[in-house]
Write a protein that holds these residues in place. Sequence first.
Motif, short mmCIF file in Angstrom:
data_model
loop_
_atom_site.label_atom_id
_atom_site.label_comp_id
_atom_site.label_asym_id
_atom_site.label_seq_id
_atom_site.Cartn_x
_atom_site.Cartn_y
_atom_site.Cartn_z
N ALA A 59 0.82 -1.21 0.00
CA ALA A 59 0.00 0.00 0.00
C ALA A 59 0.86 1.26 0.00
N ILE A 60 1.88 1.28 0.85
CA ILE A 60 2.78 2.45 0.91
C ILE A 60 3.48 2.63 -0.43
N GLY A 61 3.90 1.52 -1.04
CA GLY A 61 4.54 1.60 -2.35
C GLY A 61 3.63 2.23 -3.39
N LYS A 62 2.35 1.94 -3.32
CA LYS A 62 1.41 2.52 -4.28
C LYS A 62 1.22 4.01 -4.03
N PHE A 63 1.22 4.42 -2.76
CA PHE A 63 1.21 5.85 -2.46
C PHE A 63 2.43 6.53 -3.07
N LYS A 64 3.59 5.90 -2.89
CA LYS A 64 4.82 6.47 -3.42
C LYS A 64 4.78 6.58 -4.94
N GLU A 65 4.23 5.56 -5.61
CA GLU A 65 4.11 5.60 -7.06
C GLU A 65 3.32 6.81 -7.52
N LYS A 66 2.37 7.24 -6.71
CA LYS A 66 1.51 8.36 -7.07
C LYS A 66 2.08 9.69 -6.63
N GLY A 67 3.26 9.67 -6.03
CA GLY A 67 3.93 10.92 -5.69
C GLY A 67 3.80 11.37 -4.26
N PHE A 68 3.22 10.54 -3.38
CA PHE A 68 3.12 10.91 -1.98
C PHE A 68 4.48 10.77 -1.30
N SER A 69 4.80 11.70 -0.42
CA SER A 69 5.98 11.54 0.41
C SER A 69 5.66 10.60 1.56
N LEU A 70 6.72 10.04 2.17
CA LEU A 70 6.49 9.18 3.33
C LEU A 70 5.87 9.97 4.47
N ALA A 71 6.22 11.24 4.58
CA ALA A 71 5.62 12.07 5.63
C ALA A 71 4.11 12.19 5.42
N ALA A 72 3.68 12.33 4.18
CA ALA A 72 2.25 12.42 3.89
C ALA A 72 1.54 11.12 4.23
N VAL A 73 2.20 9.99 3.93
CA VAL A 73 1.59 8.69 4.24
C VAL A 73 1.49 8.52 5.76
N ARG A 74 2.52 8.96 6.49
CA ARG A 74 2.44 8.90 7.95
C ARG A 74 1.25 9.69 8.47
N ARG A 75 1.05 10.89 7.91
CA ARG A 75 -0.09 11.71 8.36
C ARG A 75 -1.41 11.04 8.01
N LEU A 76 -1.44 10.39 6.85
CA LEU A 76 -2.65 9.66 6.48
C LEU A 76 -2.94 8.54 7.49
N VAL A 77 -1.91 7.78 7.83
CA VAL A 77 -2.09 6.68 8.79
C VAL A 77 -2.55 7.23 10.14
N ASP A 78 -1.93 8.33 10.59
CA ASP A 78 -2.32 8.94 11.86
C ASP A 78 -3.78 9.38 11.82
N MET A 79 -4.19 10.01 10.73
CA MET A 79 -5.56 10.48 10.60
C MET A 79 -6.53 9.30 10.60
N CYS A 80 -6.19 8.26 9.87
CA CYS A 80 -7.06 7.09 9.81
C CYS A 80 -7.18 6.41 11.17
N GLN A 81 -6.09 6.37 11.92
CA GLN A 81 -6.15 5.80 13.26
C GLN A 81 -7.15 6.57 14.12
N THR A 82 -7.13 7.90 13.98
CA THR A 82 -8.02 8.74 14.78
C THR A 82 -9.47 8.65 14.31
N VAL A 83 -9.67 8.81 13.00
CA VAL A 83 -11.03 8.88 12.46
C VAL A 83 -11.68 7.50 12.39
N LEU A 84 -10.92 6.49 11.97
CA LEU A 84 -11.49 5.16 11.79
C LEU A 84 -11.38 4.29 13.03
N GLY A 85 -10.51 4.68 13.96
CA GLY A 85 -10.41 3.95 15.21
C GLY A 85 -9.76 2.59 15.10
N VAL A 86 -8.81 2.43 14.18
CA VAL A 86 -8.11 1.16 14.02
C VAL A 86 -6.61 1.41 14.11
N ALA A 87 -5.89 0.44 14.68
CA ALA A 87 -4.45 0.61 14.91
C ALA A 87 -3.64 0.54 13.62
#
Length: 215
Positions: free
Chosen positions: A61-89
């Motif tokens: 999944a992270i590799g596919k984000f990278k293919e689309k031009g996301f930085s790792l920092a952006a993916v980290r923020r996405l994961v953090d947001m999903c943990q908060t909003v979706l309530g999953v680890a």
Amino acid sequence: RILDTFADADRLAQVTPGTAKRWLLGYTYVRQGQRMTVPPVTPREASVSGATFFDLIEVVAIGKFKEKGFSLAAVRRLVDMCQTVLGVARPLTSVVFKTEGYRIFVEDAGELIEVLRTPGQTAWNEILEPFLENLDYRADRVATWWPQGRAAGIRVDPAWVGGRPVIASRGIRTDILLEQWEAGESIADIAHDYELTPQEVESALRFESSLRKSA
């Protein structure tokens, strides 16, 4: 369930050697005489020494984000947001991410949407949604990955041969079929020996060849 090593995750996710370990464990480097620490992109069980099936799915999944031009920092923020909003680890391995993740990309306000505004919807439509459609879930967690789509008949499932890619109809490892073919056996003979169709053997050979090309 353990795949064995982070190198296995690199190979199956088709990323460069060492990538899975860096993304999952973080790493350190020295800049101008100071030791810098880069945290993992996504959380995992610290006590696990090898790469798990869930680790593999996250690396893909992270590799596919990278293919689309996301930085790792952006993916980290996405994961953090999903943990908060979706309530999953571990959101990237959760069925909730498949059903609710698009809302994170498109509708939620805050810093994350600013980071993902330009590529977000396109990334979901063109890369993430097709990838998520190739996952089967059990008890709200990823249980099976179909790396080349369901029609190819190759599955990766921790309940089958420790998470090695197999022909779904018979549970035969794809790397074993490639070894037989490279040893000089014909596709027809391999299919007969393992009670497969020639098309299934050809699919396995194409899959294993694609892994080698990306290595």
